[in-house]
Design a protein around this motif. Sequence first.
Motif, PDB file in Angstrom:
ATOM      1  N   ARG A 131       0.988  -1.181  -0.202  1.00 31.55           N
ATOM      2  CA  ARG A 131       0.127   0.303  -0.286  1.00 31.55           C
ATOM      3  C   ARG A 131       1.007   1.295   0.076  1.00 31.55           C
ATOM      4  N   ALA A 132       1.789   1.356   1.069  1.00 39.10           N
ATOM      5  CA  ALA A 132       2.822   2.660   1.332  1.00 39.10           C
ATOM      6  C   ALA A 132       3.585   3.029  -0.287  1.00 39.10           C
ATOM      7  N   SER A 133       3.864   1.242  -1.211  1.00 38.40           N
ATOM      8  CA  SER A 133       5.046   1.424  -2.680  1.00 38.40           C
ATOM      9  C   SER A 133       3.432   2.438  -3.035  1.00 38.40           C
ATOM     10  N   ILE A 134       2.639   1.186  -2.907  1.00 35.04           N
ATOM     11  CA  ILE A 134       1.607   2.285  -4.184  1.00 35.04           C
ATOM     12  C   ILE A 134       1.487   4.067  -4.468  1.00 35.04           C
ATOM     13  N   LEU A 135       1.313   4.095  -2.597  1.00 34.39           N
ATOM     14  CA  LEU A 135       0.739   5.429  -2.088  1.00 34.39           C
ATOM     15  C   LEU A 135       1.657   6.817  -2.755  1.00 34.39           C
ATOM     16  N   LYS A 136       3.198   6.077  -2.763  1.00 37.76           N
ATOM     17  CA  LYS A 136       4.677   6.651  -3.043  1.00 37.76           C
ATOM     18  C   LYS A 136       4.548   7.388  -4.557  1.00 37.76           C
ATOM     19  N   LYS A 137       4.037   6.342  -5.325  1.00 35.26           N
ATOM     20  CA  LYS A 137       3.734   5.664  -6.821  1.00 35.26           C
ATOM     21  C   LYS A 137       3.218   6.855  -7.450  1.00 35.26           C
ATOM     22  N   MET A 138       2.405   7.006  -6.390  1.00 34.92           N
ATOM     23  CA  MET A 138       1.014   7.792  -7.547  1.00 34.92           C
ATOM     24  C   MET A 138       1.311   9.097  -7.263  1.00 34.92           C
ATOM     25  N   GLU A 139       2.378   9.543  -5.963  1.00 35.19           N
ATOM     26  CA  GLU A 139       2.009  11.169  -5.552  1.00 35.19           C
ATOM     27  C   GLU A 139       3.255  11.031  -6.679  1.00 35.19           C
ATOM     28  N   LEU A 140       4.495  10.504  -7.249  1.00 36.51           N
ATOM     29  CA  LEU A 140       5.697  10.253  -8.307  1.00 36.51           C
ATOM     30  C   LEU A 140       4.680  10.787  -8.987  1.00 36.51           C
ATOM     31  N   ASN A 141       3.667   9.659  -9.969  1.00 41.71           N
ATOM     32  CA  ASN A 141       3.106   9.739 -11.090  1.00 41.71           C
ATOM     33  C   ASN A 141       2.246  11.248 -11.335  1.00 41.71           C
ATOM     34  N   GLY A 142       2.135  11.273 -10.088  1.00 38.09           N
ATOM     35  CA  GLY A 142       1.188  13.068 -10.295  1.00 38.09           C
ATOM     36  C   GLY A 142       2.407  13.642 -10.766  1.00 38.09           C
ATOM     37  N   ARG A 143       3.526  13.508 -10.380  1.00 43.65           N
ATOM     38  CA  ARG A 143       4.770  15.191 -10.940  1.00 43.65           C
ATOM     39  C   ARG A 143       4.910  14.337 -11.939  1.00 43.65           C
ATOM     40  N   LYS A 144       5.253  13.091 -12.200  1.00 45.03           N
ATOM     41  CA  LYS A 144       5.475  12.990 -13.713  1.00 45.03           C
ATOM     42  C   LYS A 144       4.661  13.318 -15.317  1.00 45.03           C
ATOM     43  N   TYR A 145       3.302  13.254 -15.037  1.00 49.55           N
ATOM     44  CA  TYR A 145       2.327  13.489 -15.397  1.00 49.55           C
ATOM     45  C   TYR A 145       1.334  14.360 -14.814  1.00 49.55           C
ATOM     46  N   PRO A 146       1.371  16.427 -14.973  1.00 51.71           N
ATOM     47  CA  PRO A 146       0.620  17.233 -14.381  1.00 51.71           C
ATOM     48  C   PRO A 146      -0.103  17.025 -15.648  1.00 51.71           C
ATOM     49  N   VAL A 147      -1.527  17.012 -14.949  1.00 57.56           N
ATOM     50  CA  VAL A 147      -2.947  16.936 -15.163  1.00 57.56           C
ATOM     51  C   VAL A 147      -3.119  17.863 -16.888  1.00 57.56           C
ATOM     52  N   GLU A 148      -2.591  19.704 -16.757  1.00 59.15           N
ATOM     53  CA  GLU A 148      -2.848  20.453 -17.150  1.00 59.15           C
ATOM     54  C   GLU A 148      -1.595  20.013 -18.426  1.00 59.15           C
ATOM     55  N   LEU A 149      -0.899  19.861 -18.594  1.00 54.08           N
ATOM     56  CA  LEU A 149       0.344  18.657 -20.073  1.00 54.08           C
ATOM     57  C   LEU A 149      -0.352  17.533 -20.849  1.00 54.08           C
ATOM     58  N   CYS A 150      -0.652  16.328 -19.547  1.00 56.59           N
ATOM     59  CA  CYS A 150      -1.176  15.233 -20.370  1.00 56.59           C
ATOM     60  C   CYS A 150      -2.580  14.847 -21.210  1.00 56.59           C
ATOM     61  N   LYS A 151      -3.064  15.575 -20.366  1.00 59.13           N
ATOM     62  CA  LYS A 151      -4.705  15.232 -20.240  1.00 59.13           C
ATOM     63  C   LYS A 151      -5.168  14.903 -21.724  1.00 59.13           C
ATOM     64  N   GLY A 152      -5.757  13.657 -21.723  1.00 58.37           N
ATOM     65  CA  GLY A 152      -6.132  13.025 -23.144  1.00 58.37           C
ATOM     66  C   GLY A 152      -5.108  12.881 -24.009  1.00 58.37           C
ATOM     67  N   LYS A 153      -3.618  12.559 -23.838  1.00 57.54           N
ATOM     68  CA  LYS A 153      -2.653  11.791 -23.786  1.00 57.54           C
ATOM     69  C   LYS A 153      -2.098  10.879 -23.860  1.00 57.54           C
ATOM     70  N   SER A 154      -1.699  10.390 -24.304  1.00 57.01           N
ATOM     71  CA  SER A 154      -1.198   8.391 -23.848  1.00 57.01           C
ATOM     72  C   SER A 154       0.364   8.046 -23.658  1.00 57.01           C
ATOM     73  N   GLY A 155       1.298   9.960 -24.385  1.00 59.54           N
ATOM     74  CA  GLY A 155       2.633   9.329 -24.600  1.00 59.54           C
ATOM     75  C   GLY A 155       3.517   9.140 -23.029  1.00 59.54           C
ATOM     76  N   LYS A 156       4.519   8.434 -23.144  1.00 62.46           N
ATOM     77  CA  LYS A 156       5.630   9.021 -22.422  1.00 62.46           C
ATOM     78  C   LYS A 156       5.640   9.934 -21.272  1.00 62.46           C
ATOM     79  N   TYR A 157       6.210   9.590 -19.985  1.00 58.82           N
ATOM     80  CA  TYR A 157       6.559  11.015 -18.783  1.00 58.82           C
ATOM     81  C   TYR A 157       7.734  11.897 -19.804  1.00 58.82           C
ATOM     82  N   THR A 158       8.124  11.421 -20.502  1.00 53.83           N
ATOM     83  CA  THR A 158       9.622  11.908 -20.838  1.00 53.83           C
ATOM     84  C   THR A 158       9.349  13.158 -21.661  1.00 53.83           C
ATOM     85  N   ALA A 159       7.510  12.549 -22.294  1.00 51.95           N
ATOM     86  CA  ALA A 159       7.681  14.281 -23.385  1.00 51.95           C
ATOM     87  C   ALA A 159       7.955  15.596 -22.185  1.00 51.95           C
ATOM     88  N   TYR A 160       7.886  15.616 -20.697  1.00 57.52           N
ATOM     89  CA  TYR A 160       6.942  15.992 -20.246  1.00 57.52           C
ATOM     90  C   TYR A 160       8.225  16.853 -19.590  1.00 57.52           C
TER      91      TYR A 160
END
Length: 290
Positions: A131-160
């Motif tokens: 559970r802790a691992s998932i929560l930490k990864k979700m937090e990291l994913n939130g920083r890797k995939y900002p809503v305002e940049l990736c909305k509707g897109k399926s690309g890799k985080y490296t695009a941002y």
Amino acid sequence: METQLVLFLLFSLVSSFALSMKPSSSITFETLHEKAALLLEGKPSDPRTQVLRLGELVGHLCCSFMTNAPMDPPREKLPPAVEENRNFPPTLEDDEFWSQPSIAKDDISNACASLMFGLFVASTLCDINLRASILKKMELNGRKYPVELCKGKSGKYTAYSNETGITKTEGQSTVDSPTKAKNDDDHYSNTRTLDGMMKSIREFALERKWNRYHTPRNIVLALMGELGELAELFQWHGDAVEAQLKGWTDEERDHVEQEFADVSIYLLRLCDVCNVDVGQFALSQAKKEL
């Protein structure tokens, strides 16, 4: 003999229907970690064996999908101004297979449950709180995939990366994630159950308009890829790897935690879109193995 077969099939269908009509799963991460610890007390194992076991279970899930599941429907991208509704993707509407109880649907549910419990066994053996691992990864994913940049897109985080500063080699660690300290905080209390975590993952996808990409077979393929990344972390360590990953550095353990989290996130998402009460099924699987 024919009468017995008919009765068995009827019983299977009734059991499947009864399980599918249960309320949302209230099975906690703690409960399944406890069941996994009990299993390991009676059946000692090692991390690499359990990672290989996960490969076997993912293979079974793929076989079950090839044998039983309908093909994914085609989905076109939404225009930028159009929002996905909260019920999308309409997997249950795409094909009645996903909403109707059946032996074939139960086979997929059981394959998901076996993999879910397998993740608890392997992570418990490695002394990792799933559970802790998932929560930490979700937090990291939130920083890797900002809503305002990736909305509707399926690309890799490296695009941002230019905007986020997170690249393949920089900004990936969750060792000092604040979520680690807040694992038992009331703010995260809704994620103590598998169902609660599933809803949190659903909201993450909804905010980014990713739901249309989350069709069953898409997710299974993504899950396969993440398990490969987990296996890669163990492949050259030899079978002398000890339980609890003794001797591994914090960064090495962090990489393992993140890959466990990635596989788990995709599995919970799969169960969500396929209408599988994975908590109930996983608990049943745990009881079978104990």
